[in-house]
Enzyme design. Sequence first.
Site, short mmCIF file in Angstrom:
data_model
loop_
_atom_site.label_atom_id
_atom_site.label_comp_id
_atom_site.label_asym_id
_atom_site.label_seq_id
_atom_site.Cartn_x
_atom_site.Cartn_y
_atom_site.Cartn_z
N TYR A 158 19.00 58.95 140.28
CA TYR A 158 19.89 58.18 141.17
C TYR A 158 19.81 58.74 142.60
O TYR A 158 19.66 57.99 143.57
CB TYR A 158 21.32 58.26 140.62
CG TYR A 158 22.40 57.75 141.54
CD1 TYR A 158 22.63 56.39 141.69
CD2 TYR A 158 23.22 58.63 142.24
CE1 TYR A 158 23.64 55.92 142.53
CE2 TYR A 158 24.23 58.17 143.07
CZ TYR A 158 24.44 56.82 143.21
OH TYR A 158 25.44 56.35 144.04
N THR A 161 16.78 57.63 144.48
CA THR A 161 16.81 56.27 145.04
C THR A 161 17.66 56.25 146.32
O THR A 161 17.35 55.54 147.27
CB THR A 161 17.37 55.23 144.05
OG1 THR A 161 18.76 55.50 143.74
CG2 THR A 161 16.58 55.20 142.77
P1 NAP Z 1 30.64 49.92 140.92
O1 NAP Z 1 32.10 50.07 140.84
O2 NAP Z 1 29.81 50.25 139.74
O3 NAP Z 1 30.30 48.41 141.43
C1 NAP Z 1 28.95 48.04 141.51
C2 NAP Z 1 28.83 46.69 142.13
O4 NAP Z 1 27.44 46.38 142.24
C3 NAP Z 1 29.43 45.57 141.28
O5 NAP Z 1 29.96 44.60 142.16
C4 NAP Z 1 28.24 45.01 140.53
O6 NAP Z 1 28.36 43.63 140.18
C5 NAP Z 1 27.17 45.16 141.58
N1 NAP Z 1 25.82 45.18 141.03
C6 NAP Z 1 25.30 46.00 140.08
N2 NAP Z 1 24.02 45.68 139.84
C7 NAP Z 1 23.72 44.63 140.64
C8 NAP Z 1 22.56 43.86 140.83
N3 NAP Z 1 21.44 44.08 140.16
N4 NAP Z 1 22.62 42.85 141.74
C9 NAP Z 1 23.76 42.58 142.43
N5 NAP Z 1 24.89 43.29 142.30
C10 NAP Z 1 24.87 44.31 141.40
O7 NAP Z 1 30.04 50.81 142.12
P2 NAP Z 1 30.77 51.56 143.35
O8 NAP Z 1 31.19 52.89 142.90
O9 NAP Z 1 31.70 50.64 144.05
O10 NAP Z 1 29.47 51.81 144.27
C11 NAP Z 1 29.16 51.01 145.39
C12 NAP Z 1 28.07 51.70 146.19
O11 NAP Z 1 28.50 53.00 146.59
C13 NAP Z 1 26.78 51.92 145.40
O12 NAP Z 1 25.69 51.79 146.28
C14 NAP Z 1 26.90 53.36 144.94
O13 NAP Z 1 25.65 53.91 144.66
C15 NAP Z 1 27.57 53.96 146.16
N6 NAP Z 1 28.26 55.21 145.91
C16 NAP Z 1 29.33 55.27 145.07
C17 NAP Z 1 29.98 56.50 144.90
C18 NAP Z 1 31.19 56.65 144.01
O14 NAP Z 1 31.65 57.79 143.80
N7 NAP Z 1 31.76 55.58 143.48
C19 NAP Z 1 29.53 57.65 145.56
C20 NAP Z 1 28.42 57.55 146.40
C21 NAP Z 1 27.80 56.32 146.58
P3 NAP Z 1 29.02 43.14 138.76
O15 NAP Z 1 30.49 43.40 138.90
O16 NAP Z 1 28.70 41.69 138.70
O17 NAP Z 1 28.40 43.97 137.70
#
Ligand code: NAP
Length: 257
Positions: A158, A161
Amino acid sequence: MTGRLAGKSALVTGASRGIGRATALLLAREGAAVAVNYAERGDAAEEVIATIRQAGGQALALRADVASQPEVAAMVTQALDAFGRLDVLVNNAAVSHPGNLLTLDEARLDEMIGVNLKGVVHCCRAATPGMIERRSGKIVNIASIAALGTALPDTTPYAMTKAAVITLTKRLALELGPHGINVNAICPGFIRTEMAAASVDERGFEAIAGKAMLGRIGRPEDIAAAALFLASDEAAFITAQILTVDGGRTDFLSHSG
Ligand code: NAP
């Protein structure tokens, strides 16, 4: 609508929940018409657009797997048909599969590269022609502090990427700067979302909170606020930058004994 993005339109990928949802709601509150992308959770995306519309905003939900170039092209066409233009693109959608680089199953590795990295490329390619024509646009990529050197186990693929997203951000800023387009990235720290909850339990959240200078886990709104700033005219002279929004976690780690 009035606000910092009045008259603008935005596409936020992965906006059905978590950070993307908070970002879509905030951009809409600041006056942008927002396309709410999702992959599977249509019901959650519908809830986001209903919330925006109830507040007097403009929004539509668009299903597309960002890893699929044709699906992204169709999604951007739908957004352009509805809004006439796209001023802001927030590349937020991502997946995180635990595992180490030597053993992680090939299909999961491919999915992470497809969604987290190629997904950003697909969306940028589809959304930028109009921005280039108007000589204006803002792209905000969501990377991660995982790319900056944290050491959580089973996050190396991860992190790889997300490191690529940082380089992609800087190189795209170089390519698009002459066209008047700003490209920046945010590296969130640990944010309370479904993605985070899949990798740690409540005790893990507490332990991680204790490793940030501000002593807490982040909220999706903390990242949305940074994305709004980078998408606004206030960030007109900011490009190719990587903004860490982690409550002081990475700095804490580098200062701890
Ligand atoms: P999350 O709660 O898992 O939500 C992921 C979102 O991405 C959902 O809306 C999901 O849609 C969508 N998604 C997944 N696969 C997809 C695809 N192939 N095409 C289109 N949409 C897709 O994630 P999050 O924690 O909010 O993370 C958001 C961003 O922040 C990501 O880039 C993650 O890597 C980054 N990030 C998160 C954290 C953390 O601690 N949470 C830390 C650092 C970076 P569905 O609902 O339809 O599945």
